[in-house]
Design a protein around this motif. Structure first.
Motif, PDB file in Angstrom:
ATOM      1  N   VAL A   1       0.837  -1.206   0.000  1.00 39.90           N
ATOM      2  CA  VAL A   1       0.000   0.000   0.000  1.00 39.90           C
ATOM      3  C   VAL A   1       0.872   1.257   0.000  1.00 39.90           C
ATOM      4  N   LEU A   2       1.879   1.289   0.869  1.00 40.15           N
ATOM      5  CA  LEU A   2       2.720   2.482   0.966  1.00 40.15           C
ATOM      6  C   LEU A   2       3.576   2.667  -0.276  1.00 40.15           C
ATOM      7  N   LYS A   3       3.949   1.572  -0.928  1.00 43.00           N
ATOM      8  CA  LYS A   3       4.687   1.714  -2.181  1.00 43.00           C
ATOM      9  C   LYS A   3       3.801   2.344  -3.250  1.00 43.00           C
ATOM     10  N   ASP A   4       2.527   1.932  -3.322  1.00 37.90           N
ATOM     11  CA  ASP A   4       1.599   2.551  -4.271  1.00 37.90           C
ATOM     12  C   ASP A   4       1.396   4.023  -3.956  1.00 37.90           C
ATOM     13  N   LEU A   5       1.319   4.366  -2.656  1.00 39.05           N
ATOM     14  CA  LEU A   5       1.177   5.772  -2.283  1.00 39.05           C
ATOM     15  C   LEU A   5       2.399   6.579  -2.695  1.00 39.05           C
ATOM     16  N   ALA A   6       3.591   6.031  -2.434  1.00 39.74           N
ATOM     17  CA  ALA A   6       4.823   6.754  -2.745  1.00 39.74           C
ATOM     18  C   ALA A   6       5.008   6.932  -4.240  1.00 39.74           C
ATOM     19  N   ASP A   7       4.577   5.937  -5.020  1.00 43.62           N
ATOM     20  CA  ASP A   7       4.741   6.018  -6.473  1.00 43.62           C
ATOM     21  C   ASP A   7       3.778   7.014  -7.096  1.00 43.62           C
ATOM     22  N   GLY A   8       2.677   7.349  -6.392  1.00 45.66           N
ATOM     23  CA  GLY A   8       1.660   8.216  -6.975  1.00 45.66           C
ATOM     24  C   GLY A   8       0.926   7.463  -8.073  1.00 45.66           C
ATOM     25  N   GLY A   9       0.383   8.185  -9.047  1.00 46.70           N
ATOM     26  CA  GLY A   9      -0.247   7.517 -10.169  1.00 46.70           C
ATOM     27  C   GLY A   9      -1.637   6.999  -9.847  1.00 46.70           C
ATOM     28  N   PRO A  10      -2.173   6.132 -10.728  1.00 39.27           N
ATOM     29  CA  PRO A  10      -3.589   5.741 -10.633  1.00 39.27           C
ATOM     30  C   PRO A  10      -3.937   4.914  -9.411  1.00 39.27           C
ATOM     31  N   GLU A  11      -2.959   4.238  -8.805  1.00 35.65           N
ATOM     32  CA  GLU A  11      -3.257   3.384  -7.651  1.00 35.65           C
ATOM     33  C   GLU A  11      -3.205   4.136  -6.322  1.00 35.65           C
ATOM     34  N   ALA A  12      -2.746   5.384  -6.337  1.00 36.87           N
ATOM     35  CA  ALA A  12      -2.510   6.096  -5.082  1.00 36.87           C
ATOM     36  C   ALA A  12      -3.796   6.311  -4.288  1.00 36.87           C
ATOM     37  N   GLN A  13      -4.882   6.677  -4.972  1.00 33.19           N
ATOM     38  CA  GLN A  13      -6.127   6.965  -4.252  1.00 33.19           C
ATOM     39  C   GLN A  13      -6.675   5.716  -3.576  1.00 33.19           C
ATOM     40  N   SER A  14      -6.711   4.599  -4.304  1.00 35.80           N
ATOM     41  CA  SER A  14      -7.222   3.364  -3.697  1.00 35.80           C
ATOM     42  C   SER A  14      -6.283   2.879  -2.602  1.00 35.80           C
ATOM     43  N   ALA A  15      -4.971   3.100  -2.779  1.00 37.88           N
ATOM     44  CA  ALA A  15      -4.011   2.708  -1.751  1.00 37.88           C
ATOM     45  C   ALA A  15      -4.260   3.479  -0.463  1.00 37.88           C
ATOM     46  N   HIS A  16      -4.577   4.763  -0.577  1.00 33.44           N
ATOM     47  CA  HIS A  16      -4.841   5.572   0.609  1.00 33.44           C
ATOM     48  C   HIS A  16      -6.069   5.036   1.351  1.00 33.44           C
ATOM     49  N   LEU A  17      -7.097   4.635   0.614  1.00 32.72           N
ATOM     50  CA  LEU A  17      -8.295   4.085   1.243  1.00 32.72           C
ATOM     51  C   LEU A  17      -7.981   2.762   1.940  1.00 32.72           C
ATOM     52  N   ARG A  18      -7.175   1.903   1.298  1.00 31.09           N
ATOM     53  CA  ARG A  18      -6.804   0.632   1.915  1.00 31.09           C
ATOM     54  C   ARG A  18      -5.972   0.868   3.173  1.00 31.09           C
ATOM     55  N   PHE A  19      -5.102   1.865   3.131  1.00 32.38           N
ATOM     56  CA  PHE A  19      -4.272   2.213   4.277  1.00 32.38           C
ATOM     57  C   PHE A  19      -5.159   2.600   5.464  1.00 32.38           C
ATOM     58  N   ALA A  20      -6.149   3.458   5.198  1.00 34.65           N
ATOM     59  CA  ALA A  20      -7.065   3.888   6.258  1.00 34.65           C
ATOM     60  C   ALA A  20      -7.870   2.707   6.799  1.00 34.65           C
ATOM     61  N   GLU A  21      -8.269   1.790   5.922  1.00 36.35           N
ATOM     62  CA  GLU A  21      -9.032   0.617   6.373  1.00 36.35           C
ATOM     63  C   GLU A  21      -8.190  -0.259   7.299  1.00 36.35           C
ATOM     64  N   HIS A  22      -6.923  -0.460   6.962  1.00 36.12           N
ATOM     65  CA  HIS A  22      -6.023  -1.228   7.830  1.00 36.12           C
ATOM     66  C   HIS A  22      -5.979  -0.608   9.230  1.00 36.12           C
ATOM     67  N   MET A  23      -5.798   0.719   9.272  1.00 36.43           N
ATOM     68  CA  MET A  23      -5.664   1.386  10.566  1.00 36.43           C
ATOM     69  C   MET A  23      -6.968   1.372  11.356  1.00 36.43           C
ATOM     70  N   GLY A  24      -8.099   1.509  10.654  1.00 34.62           N
ATOM     71  CA  GLY A  24      -9.384   1.446  11.334  1.00 34.62           C
ATOM     72  C   GLY A  24      -9.620   0.084  11.981  1.00 34.62           C
ATOM     73  N   ARG A  25      -9.274  -0.989  11.258  1.00 30.05           N
ATOM     74  CA  ARG A  25      -9.421  -2.337  11.825  1.00 30.05           C
ATOM     75  C   ARG A  25      -8.475  -2.539  13.004  1.00 30.05           C
ATOM     76  N   LEU A  26      -7.263  -1.980  12.901  1.00 29.44           N
ATOM     77  CA  LEU A  26      -6.298  -2.136  13.988  1.00 29.44           C
ATOM     78  C   LEU A  26      -6.787  -1.456  15.264  1.00 29.44           C
ATOM     79  N   VAL A  27      -7.316  -0.245  15.128  1.00 34.25           N
ATOM     80  CA  VAL A  27      -7.827   0.476  16.309  1.00 34.25           C
ATOM     81  C   VAL A  27      -8.931  -0.333  16.979  1.00 34.25           C
ATOM     82  N   ALA A  28      -9.847  -0.871  16.164  1.00 33.11           N
ATOM     83  CA  ALA A  28     -10.949  -1.665  16.725  1.00 33.11           C
ATOM     84  C   ALA A  28     -10.426  -2.927  17.410  1.00 33.11           C
ATOM     85  N   ALA A  29      -9.448  -3.589  16.792  1.00 35.07           N
ATOM     86  CA  ALA A  29      -8.911  -4.833  17.360  1.00 35.07           C
ATOM     87  C   ALA A  29      -8.176  -4.575  18.667  1.00 35.07           C
ATOM     88  N   LYS A  30      -7.394  -3.495  18.731  1.00 33.16           N
ATOM     89  CA  LYS A  30      -6.623  -3.225  19.946  1.00 33.16           C
ATOM     90  C   LYS A  30      -7.491  -2.654  21.060  1.00 33.16           C
TER      91      LYS A  30
END
Length: 435
Positions: A196-225
């Motif tokens: 995900v972070l590689k897609d964000l760093a590269d920019g381009g067409p995958e960056a927006q979806s990568a940002h959403l996936r990144f946020a989803e990972h963190m949201g699940r982590l907060v709930a789990a912890k």
């Protein structure tokens, strides 16, 4: 670790032209903050800027957006030491009416949001009170253990073939895998976050979806912890007595992870590049370890991952190094240029190299209230130095597989990293090989 977003995507949309009287359009012509010079010879670019403009340079960002680039060491100290006159408050920016939603530097500049990176003043300090102790409580010996284990795993994947790209195979994945463990992710999710972070760093067409996936990972982590706390950064943040929203926890975790990803990866890559290409450091690839710390420190002075940092915004009309800075003007911190400012090197032998060797006076982590937190710097240093030591232990005859002048830098004025680092070595067994 100096910022949570490192993308500088393309293409460059054209914002509405700035109104007359904007800082970069008055007086001497503004310098475009782009071009091959930032890849091939940034020192020459900065020498020309100093010659033509002094320590504060009018620059032009994509789409004709004006800003000031501060390249003087003293002037950066002045800006970063005065959080009232030059706060890190992007809401003050006088160019917002001219910035489209798809402006390519928007992920780097950011918008006002409730995270440690995009808040200012007391609100920023509130986030610092939660995040910094959580980072500080991470055990250095545990961090080193994680780093050794994960570095061995990455080397195991390539050690039998005798060739590798150290950037893709080692430098980019190692920091985020270590950070993922520290904040509380299992290793399988750490691998996905690395992608995900590689897609964000590269920019381009995958960056927006990568940002959403990144946020989803963190949201699940907060709930789990929250349901099952552990010995990790996220659990310590959740246990902090002041009240924060789930969004604030999520954004702070995204900032911590993203800020530590590419900057640490480039610090690691630039250090290995130095040790593979410079005679003064190359001996350590075959014997001894004394120059590992020297190489990593030298990189922070001469080849820092973050060359330009956005930014600070003037709270009112003022003057800086003779320049008339208007309220709401953006000031970019030229950290790499300031580290090579002739004023701090004059009169020192070898341009001050000996004095720099053990010095923490570089600006690679910025300076002042909004600099990279010290615990984050320490985590990055453990990852970089441990990663190099494991690499030297496992692959002692490592050497470049291409001429040094064929190595390519990332095409960015803001970031200083190598896109690929091809090497060859004698194939060795994996750590799990019983023979």
């Amino acid at each position: 670790m100096t910022r949570p977003s490192s993308a500088e995507p393309a293409p460059d949309p054209t914002p509405t032209p700035p109104p007359p009287g904007c800082p970069a359009h008055a007086g001497p012509a503004a310098v475009p903050l782009s071009g091959p010079g930032f890849q091939t010879d940034p020192r020459a670019v900065y020498r020309a800027m100093r010659r033509d403009h002094g320590p504060v340079v009018p620059v032009e960002l994509p789409g004709g957006v004006p800003a000031w680039l501060v390249i003087g060491y003293r002037e950066i100290h002045q800006v970063t030491s005065d959080g009232q006159l030059f706060p890190r408050d992007v809401g003050l920016w006088n160019q917002w009416p001219h910035i489209p939603d798809d402006w390519p530097l928007l992920p780097m500049v950011g918008r006002p949001m409730p995270s440690i990176y995009f808040t200012a003043g007391e609100e920023h300090r509130r986030h610092v009170r939660m995040v910094v102790p959580a980072l500080e409580s991470a055990d250095p010996y545990e961090i080193r253990g994680h780093c050794e284990e994960l570095a061995d795993r990455l080397i195991d994947a390539v050690c039998g073939r005798g060739t590798a790209d150290l950037v893709a195979d080692f430098c980019e994945p190692l920091p985020v895998l270590v950070l993922a463990r520290l904040i509380g992710f299992p290793d399988d999710e750490g691998t996905d976050i690395s992608r995900v972070l590689k897609d964000l760093a590269d920019g381009g067409p995958e960056a927006q979806s990568a940002h959403l996936r990144f946020a989803e990972h963190m949201g699940r982590l907060v709930a789990a912890k929250r349901a099952e706390p552990g010995d990790d950064i996220t659990s310590r943040m959740l246990a902090f007595p002041e009240a924060f929203t789930d969004e604030e926890y999520m954004l702070d975790l995204m900032a911590v992870t993203a800020a530590g990803h590419l900057t640490t990866a480039d610090w690691l890559g630039n250090s290995l590049r130095l040790m593979l290409t410079e005679t003064g450091f190359a001996d350590s690839m075959a014997r001894g370890r004394h120059s590992v710390s020297e190489a990593t420190t030298e990189v922070l002075w001469e080849d820092a991952p973050t060359q330009i940092l956005a930014g600070r915004w003037a709270a009112r009309d003022t003057r800086l190094a003779g320049r008339a800075v208007k309220a709401g003007d953006m000031l970019l911190l030229g950290l790499g240029a300031a580290n090579t400012d002739p004023l701090i090197r004059q009169g020192l032998p070898d341009g001050g190299a000996a004095a720099r060797g053990g010095s923490g006076a570089h600006l690679a982590f910025s300076h002042g209230e909004y600099r990279c937190p010290f615990p984050a710097q320490e985590i990055a240093e453990i990852i970089v130095r441990t990663g190099i030591e494991v690499m030297l232990d496992r692959l002692p005859d490592l050497e470049l597989a291409v001429p040094a002048d064929e190595l390519v830098r990332r095409p960015s004025a803001f970031l200083r990293g190598t896109t690929s680092l091809p090497v060859r070595f004698t194939p060795v067994r994996t750590t799990g090989d019983p023979s």
